[in-house]
Design an enzyme around this catalytic site. Structure first.
Site, mmCIF file in Angstrom:
data_model
loop_
_atom_site.group_PDB
_atom_site.id
_atom_site.type_symbol
_atom_site.label_atom_id
_atom_site.label_comp_id
_atom_site.label_asym_id
_atom_site.label_seq_id
_atom_site.Cartn_x
_atom_site.Cartn_y
_atom_site.Cartn_z
ATOM 1 N N HIS A 179 7.631 -2.388 2.321
ATOM 2 C CA HIS A 179 7.521 -0.932 2.180
ATOM 3 C C HIS A 179 8.889 -0.238 2.052
ATOM 4 C CE1 HIS A 179 3.520 -1.926 3.231
ATOM 5 N NE2 HIS A 179 3.637 -1.863 4.540
ATOM 6 N N HIS A 203 0.817 -1.229 0.000
ATOM 7 C CA HIS A 203 0.000 0.000 0.000
ATOM 8 C C HIS A 203 0.846 1.273 0.000
ATOM 9 C CE1 HIS A 203 0.519 0.044 4.394
ATOM 10 N NE2 HIS A 203 0.146 1.311 4.354
HETATM 11 C C1 BG6 Z 1 1.327 -2.263 7.378
HETATM 12 C C2 BG6 Z 1 1.923 -2.950 8.585
HETATM 13 O O1 BG6 Z 1 1.732 -2.909 6.199
HETATM 14 O O2 BG6 Z 1 1.755 -0.915 7.343
HETATM 15 C C3 BG6 Z 1 1.563 -2.224 9.859
HETATM 16 O O3 BG6 Z 1 1.445 -4.282 8.654
HETATM 17 C C4 BG6 Z 1 1.941 -0.758 9.760
HETATM 18 O O4 BG6 Z 1 2.218 -2.799 10.987
HETATM 19 C C5 BG6 Z 1 1.373 -0.153 8.480
HETATM 20 O O5 BG6 Z 1 1.400 -0.087 10.894
HETATM 21 C C6 BG6 Z 1 1.879 1.245 8.274
HETATM 22 O O6 BG6 Z 1 1.188 1.814 7.208
HETATM 23 P P1 BG6 Z 1 0.879 3.361 7.192
HETATM 24 O O7 BG6 Z 1 0.199 3.593 5.892
HETATM 25 O O8 BG6 Z 1 0.014 3.633 8.394
HETATM 26 O O9 BG6 Z 1 2.204 4.023 7.295
#
Ligand code: BG6
Length: 485
Positions: free
Chosen positions: A234, A172
């Site tokens: 990520h 994402h």
């Molecule tokens: C997710 C993780 O992929 O990304 C979570 O599983 C994390 O642990 C999250 O909190 C963070 O995403 P964002 O968009 O809130 O930075």
């Protein structure tokens, strides 16, 4: 273009927390193509109207700006349909096929928002039921495996049923507007490219800091840890976008090829370099924003004495002509001092300083969260009589660009963007299987080294920036994390 979007795991957390709010935003913004149906499937028996009521109630738990009014929900709810499905029963997939075929929409997007251990079973059953024709797309949520072997097994099954072009693997972070802006910054502007290399850049720091803890996800998190949860996906995706060569076109595979080359050029870890260049940490109790918070071992569903890491800092290099010798640092963790995600590009200082005072270098800060923007730090003379004429030392000033202000009405959330792209068949912001496997291959030696290290993670106080060793990692090269400068 008509579409059916099938949500496996239609009553699960991911569906109501992320996907429904995103779909509603797309609907509210008029971006959802007309003639669509959202078909939720899950284990229990519910009618369409029960399901709509369930989703309506869940909207009270999401951010109020993303909540529909009664009228808006009534319109949105017309898209929602529900069907009970037992994911282990072949007949239920035939039923799903009939449900989809009855309308014969231009595309059917099958979103696996289920527990990952179900991915292979679902894909096999979809194949057996003939739900893999060219108009079908499958969306897979992370975590996609928990090591190289399990990721390869998922990909083997997915590839046996679907063509790679039908597989949409979600990270994402790639849907975040700020991350897309990184591509725009690098490949839509001529300004930075000549400087984007070892001759001008001293080091690059990727920080994905969260102030939240593991919350109610203790059992999931304890099996996963930060390396698998944030670094393998990520953080490495961001690194590839920073380090990749300019792709020759804007096609999905052109940039995915370049990203893969970066992953293949990352310096491989050995047991010695893991000990030297990777810091794992675990939060203990501390205070964040004036509030006392418990340590990781006190969180719900975390086993006593767990060695699972909630923080990782590491140093790596991209071994190619552009980047040889430039340290890339990644740092990410829970319960850190501030929830901020950013990439800092530290340029080299001028080679021959003529002004008095420190020879500060330029810095480009790509802000991902909570702000979404760019800050370019330059050195300037304040000028004026009071400051001592030509002998004055320079002061840092920044050029600050806030994308939310620059494009207020056009910002689209990550899941909204990714769902719309999956429906439209745009693969650019999805991860290809070879990228994903290469990322697992690279983190493998870290996982192996930790598995045989009885010492466990270093402790850090909640509300800090992680273990002191993370600062030492960067200081060893003569650098400092941005907040320490
Ligand atoms: C997710 C993780 O992929 O990304 C979570 O599983 C994390 O642990 C999250 O909190 C963070 O995403 P964002 O968009 O809130 O930075």
């Amino acid at each position: 273009m008509s579409f059916d979007l099938v949500l496996f795991g239609g009553t699960g957390d991911l569906t109501w927390r992320k996907l429904m709010p995103a779909l509603f935003q797309a609907f509210r913004h008029g971006k959802l193509p007309p003639g669509g149906r959202i078909l939720a499937v899950a284990r229990d028996d519910r009618s369409d109207s029960d399901y709509r009521a369930f989703i309506r109630d869940r909207f009270f738990e999401v951010d109020s700006s993303k909540r529909p009014s009664d009228t808006e929900f009534a319109q949105f709810a017309e898209l929602l349909h529900y069907r009970r499905m037992d994911l282990s029963k072949p007949d239920d997939y035939l039923g799903l096929k009939e449900w989809i075929d009855e309308r014969n929409a231009d595309t059917a997007v099958l979103y696996l928002a289920t527990a990952p251990h179900l991915f292979t079973v679902i894909c096999e059953q979809l194949g057996a039921a003939g739900l893999n024709g060219p108009h079908i797309r499958v969306v897979l949520e992370k975590p996609l495996g928990n090591d190289l072997a399990s990721a390869q097994e998922i990909n083997r099954v997915v590839r046996a049923v679907f063509d790679e072009k039908q597989a949409f693997r979600i990270d994402h972070y790639l849907g975040k507007p700020s991350v897309q802006n990184l591509m725009a910054l690098r490949f839509g502007n001529a300004l930075f490219e000549p400087l984007w290399r070892r001759e001008s850049i001293a080091n690059i720091q990727i920080t994905l800091a969260e102030s939240i803890g593991v919350g109610t996800r203790g059992d999931f998190y304890d099996r996963t840890g930060t390396l698998r949860d944030m670094v393998q996906n990520h953080a490495l995706q961001l690194l590839t976008m920073i380090a990749m060569e300019p792709p020759s076109t804007n096609d999905a595979d052109a940039s995915r090829d370049e990203k893969l080359k970066v992953l293949r050029s990352l310096k491989p870890f050995t047991p010695e370099s893991v000990a030297r260049d990777v810091v794992r940490g675990q939060y203990r109790a501390g205070s964040i924003g004036g509030q006392q918070v418990p340590g990781y071992l006190e969180e719900q569903k975390v086993p006593a004495g767990s060695h699972t890491e909630t923080f990782v800092a590491l140093r790596t290099e991209v071994q190619n002509w552009r980047w040889a010798g430039v340290p890339f640092y990644i740092r990410t963790g829970k319960r850190l001092a501030a929830p901020h995600a950013q990439i800092v590009v530290n340029f080299r200082p001028v080679p021959h300083p003529i002004f008095s005072g420190p020879n500060r270098a330029n810095q480009l800060i790509i802000k991902l969260q909570p702000e979404d923007g760019l800050e370019l730090q330059l050195q300037a003379a304040k000028g004026g009589l009071a400051t001592g004429g030509m002998n004055e030392s320079l002061s840092p000033v920044s050029l600050d660009l806030d994308f939310e202000k620059a494009f207020p009405s056009e910002r689209v959330g990550a899941y909204e963007r990714l769902l719309l792209d999956a429906i439209a068949g745009r693969l650019n912001l999805f991860v290809r299987s070879d990228e994903q496997e290469q990322a697992w291959r690279w983190v493998g030696p870290i996982l192996d080294a930790w598995a045989s290290d009885s010492e466990g993670p270093r402790q850090y106080a909640a509300g800090s920036w992680g273990p002191a060793a993370a600062s030492a990692l960067v200081a060893r090269d003569g650098f400092a994390w941005a907040e320490e400068e």
